[in-house]
Design a protein around this motif. Structure first.
Motif, PDB file in Angstrom:
ATOM      1  N   UNK A 153      -4.147  16.907  11.237  1.00  0.00           N
ATOM      2  CA  UNK A 153      -4.683  17.649  10.095  1.00  0.00           C
ATOM      3  C   UNK A 153      -3.673  18.638   9.508  1.00  0.00           C
ATOM      4  N   UNK A 154      -2.693  19.031  10.292  1.00  0.00           N
ATOM      5  CA  UNK A 154      -1.781  20.080   9.843  1.00  0.00           C
ATOM      6  C   UNK A 154      -0.970  19.619   8.639  1.00  0.00           C
ATOM      7  N   UNK A 155      -0.621  20.570   7.806  1.00  0.00           N
ATOM      8  CA  UNK A 155       0.195  20.249   6.636  1.00  0.00           C
ATOM      9  C   UNK A 155       1.538  19.656   7.064  1.00  0.00           C
ATOM     10  N   UNK A 156       2.107  20.183   8.143  1.00  0.00           N
ATOM     11  CA  UNK A 156       3.413  19.689   8.606  1.00  0.00           C
ATOM     12  C   UNK A 156       3.339  18.203   8.959  1.00  0.00           C
ATOM     13  N   UNK A 157       2.310  17.795   9.690  1.00  0.00           N
ATOM     14  CA  UNK A 157       2.206  16.386  10.083  1.00  0.00           C
ATOM     15  C   UNK A 157       1.858  15.503   8.887  1.00  0.00           C
ATOM     16  N   UNK A 158       0.961  15.976   8.029  1.00  0.00           N
ATOM     17  CA  UNK A 158       0.609  15.172   6.860  1.00  0.00           C
ATOM     18  C   UNK A 158       1.825  14.989   5.946  1.00  0.00           C
ATOM     19  N   UNK A 159       2.643  16.021   5.812  1.00  0.00           N
ATOM     20  CA  UNK A 159       3.877  15.914   5.015  1.00  0.00           C
ATOM     21  C   UNK A 159       4.847  14.942   5.670  1.00  0.00           C
ATOM     22  N   UNK A 160       4.952  14.996   6.990  1.00  0.00           N
ATOM     23  CA  UNK A 160       5.806  14.058   7.714  1.00  0.00           C
ATOM     24  C   UNK A 160       5.352  12.619   7.463  1.00  0.00           C
ATOM     25  N   UNK A 161       4.054  12.379   7.507  1.00  0.00           N
ATOM     26  CA  UNK A 161       3.533  11.030   7.278  1.00  0.00           C
ATOM     27  C   UNK A 161       3.707  10.600   5.824  1.00  0.00           C
ATOM     28  N   UNK A 162       3.705  11.534   4.902  1.00  0.00           N
ATOM     29  CA  UNK A 162       3.997  11.188   3.504  1.00  0.00           C
ATOM     30  C   UNK A 162       5.443  10.718   3.369  1.00  0.00           C
ATOM     31  N   UNK A 163       6.354  11.333   4.105  1.00  0.00           N
ATOM     32  CA  UNK A 163       7.746  10.869   4.093  1.00  0.00           C
ATOM     33  C   UNK A 163       7.850   9.485   4.738  1.00  0.00           C
ATOM     34  N   UNK A 164       7.157   9.287   5.855  1.00  0.00           N
ATOM     35  CA  UNK A 164       7.149   7.960   6.482  1.00  0.00           C
ATOM     36  C   UNK A 164       6.602   6.921   5.506  1.00  0.00           C
ATOM     37  N   UNK A 165       5.569   7.295   4.756  1.00  0.00           N
ATOM     38  CA  UNK A 165       4.983   6.385   3.763  1.00  0.00           C
ATOM     39  C   UNK A 165       6.004   6.039   2.694  1.00  0.00           C
ATOM     40  N   UNK A 166       6.739   7.019   2.189  1.00  0.00           N
ATOM     41  CA  UNK A 166       7.768   6.755   1.167  1.00  0.00           C
ATOM     42  C   UNK A 166       8.838   5.811   1.701  1.00  0.00           C
ATOM     43  N   UNK A 167       9.260   6.030   2.939  1.00  0.00           N
ATOM     44  CA  UNK A 167      10.250   5.136   3.556  1.00  0.00           C
ATOM     45  C   UNK A 167       9.694   3.717   3.688  1.00  0.00           C
ATOM     46  N   UNK A 168       8.431   3.626   4.078  1.00  0.00           N
ATOM     47  CA  UNK A 168       7.768   2.330   4.217  1.00  0.00           C
ATOM     48  C   UNK A 168       7.716   1.594   2.873  1.00  0.00           C
ATOM     49  N   UNK A 169       7.322   2.300   1.810  1.00  0.00           N
ATOM     50  CA  UNK A 169       7.244   1.671   0.487  1.00  0.00           C
ATOM     51  C   UNK A 169       8.617   1.200   0.019  1.00  0.00           C
ATOM     52  N   UNK A 170       9.635   1.979   0.306  1.00  0.00           N
ATOM     53  CA  UNK A 170      11.001   1.573  -0.045  1.00  0.00           C
ATOM     54  C   UNK A 170      11.398   0.332   0.747  1.00  0.00           C
ATOM     55  N   UNK A 171      11.024   0.274   2.008  1.00  0.00           N
ATOM     56  CA  UNK A 171      11.320  -0.906   2.828  1.00  0.00           C
ATOM     57  C   UNK A 171      10.605  -2.138   2.275  1.00  0.00           C
ATOM     58  N   UNK A 172       9.355  -1.976   1.845  1.00  0.00           N
ATOM     59  CA  UNK A 172       8.625  -3.098   1.254  1.00  0.00           C
ATOM     60  C   UNK A 172       9.311  -3.588  -0.016  1.00  0.00           C
ATOM     61  N   UNK A 173       9.763  -2.669  -0.878  1.00  0.00           N
ATOM     62  CA  UNK A 173      10.455  -3.055  -2.114  1.00  0.00           C
ATOM     63  C   UNK A 173      11.727  -3.823  -1.800  1.00  0.00           C
ATOM     64  N   UNK A 174      12.458  -3.384  -0.803  1.00  0.00           N
ATOM     65  CA  UNK A 174      13.681  -4.083  -0.419  1.00  0.00           C
ATOM     66  C   UNK A 174      13.374  -5.493   0.059  1.00  0.00           C
ATOM     67  N   UNK A 175      12.300  -5.651   0.836  1.00  0.00           N
ATOM     68  CA  UNK A 175      11.899  -6.989   1.295  1.00  0.00           C
ATOM     69  C   UNK A 175      11.495  -7.887   0.129  1.00  0.00           C
ATOM     70  N   UNK A 176      10.753  -7.322  -0.829  1.00  0.00           N
ATOM     71  CA  UNK A 176      10.322  -8.096  -1.991  1.00  0.00           C
ATOM     72  C   UNK A 176      11.515  -8.525  -2.836  1.00  0.00           C
ATOM     73  N   UNK A 177      12.517  -7.677  -2.949  1.00  0.00           N
ATOM     74  CA  UNK A 177      13.699  -8.005  -3.744  1.00  0.00           C
ATOM     75  C   UNK A 177      14.513  -9.138  -3.113  1.00  0.00           C
ATOM     76  N   UNK A 178      14.408  -9.295  -1.791  1.00  0.00           N
ATOM     77  CA  UNK A 178      15.136 -10.367  -1.115  1.00  0.00           C
ATOM     78  C   UNK A 178      14.468 -11.717  -1.317  1.00  0.00           C
ATOM     79  N   UNK A 179      13.182 -11.708  -1.625  1.00  0.00           N
ATOM     80  CA  UNK A 179      12.438 -12.976  -1.748  1.00  0.00           C
ATOM     81  C   UNK A 179      12.685 -13.665  -3.047  1.00  0.00           C
TER      82      UNK A 179
END
Length: 179
Positions: A153-179
């Motif tokens: 629930x903490x802002x610190x952890x939720x912010x950390x997970x938002x960064x993980x989410x951004x990294x994940x979305x970037x990884x998905x875009x990179x995978x899609x570009x390879x296809x």
């Protein structure tokens, strides 16, 4: 009638609680063998939200998160939790856990944890493993739910997970570009 399709691959994020830093290097080696290379490990912070684990772990644990590089099929979450339970037993001392592992899968819209504890809001998967939506992404940020654990629930952890989410979305875009 809806068409069946494959689940979108998601990011495996492992919550780690431990009171014994000396086990950490061996734990990392074990996790890499089981789940592949690690993309990132968060800093280790004292786990001050409850003393639930202190007696079993022989002291106050620290919390960190390990993010794995390879994306996973979310339908494997229960199997992953069963494997982490085995790893916890490998590190146990006289029946007491020295490490607690909480695997979860991160998608664009949520973070879902696996657990062995049944509650009204948890969905049974298989072999005594349940899934819990812990965070939902809404309004450009992760939000807690009534049952979300205090540390998530903490802002610190939720912010950390938002960064993980951004990294994940970037990884998905990179995978899609390879296809």
């Amino acid at each position: 009638m809806g068409r069946l399709c494959q689940f979108e691959l998601q990011k495996l994020v492992m919550g780690v609680l431990s009171s014994d830093e000396s086990l950490h290097e061996r734990l990392i080696e074990t996790l890499v063998q089981r789940f592949g290379p690690i993309q990132e490990e968060s800093e280790h912070v004292p786990f001050l939200f409850t003393d639930y684990y202190n007696k079993e772990m022989g002291g106050q644990p620290f919390r960190c998160f390990i993010v794995f590089k390879d994306l996973v099929d979310p339908s494997l979450l229960a199997t992953i939790k069963l494997e982490t339970n085995e790893i916890e037993q490998l590190f146990a001392d006289k029946g007491n856990r020295k490490i607690n592992l909480d695997p979860g899968i991160l998608s664009a819209g949520s973070f879902i944890l696996a657990t062995t504890k049944n509650r009204s809001h948890r969905i049974p998967l298989h072999d005594g493993i349940y899934a819990e939506t812990t965070l939902i992404y809404h309004g450009h940020c992760f939000n807690a739910l009534p049952w979300t654990y205090a540390d998530y629930r903490t802002e610190a952890f939720r912010t950390l997970f938002e960064r993980y989410r951004n990294d994940y979305l970037q990884q998905l875009r990179m995978l899609e570009n390879r296809l």
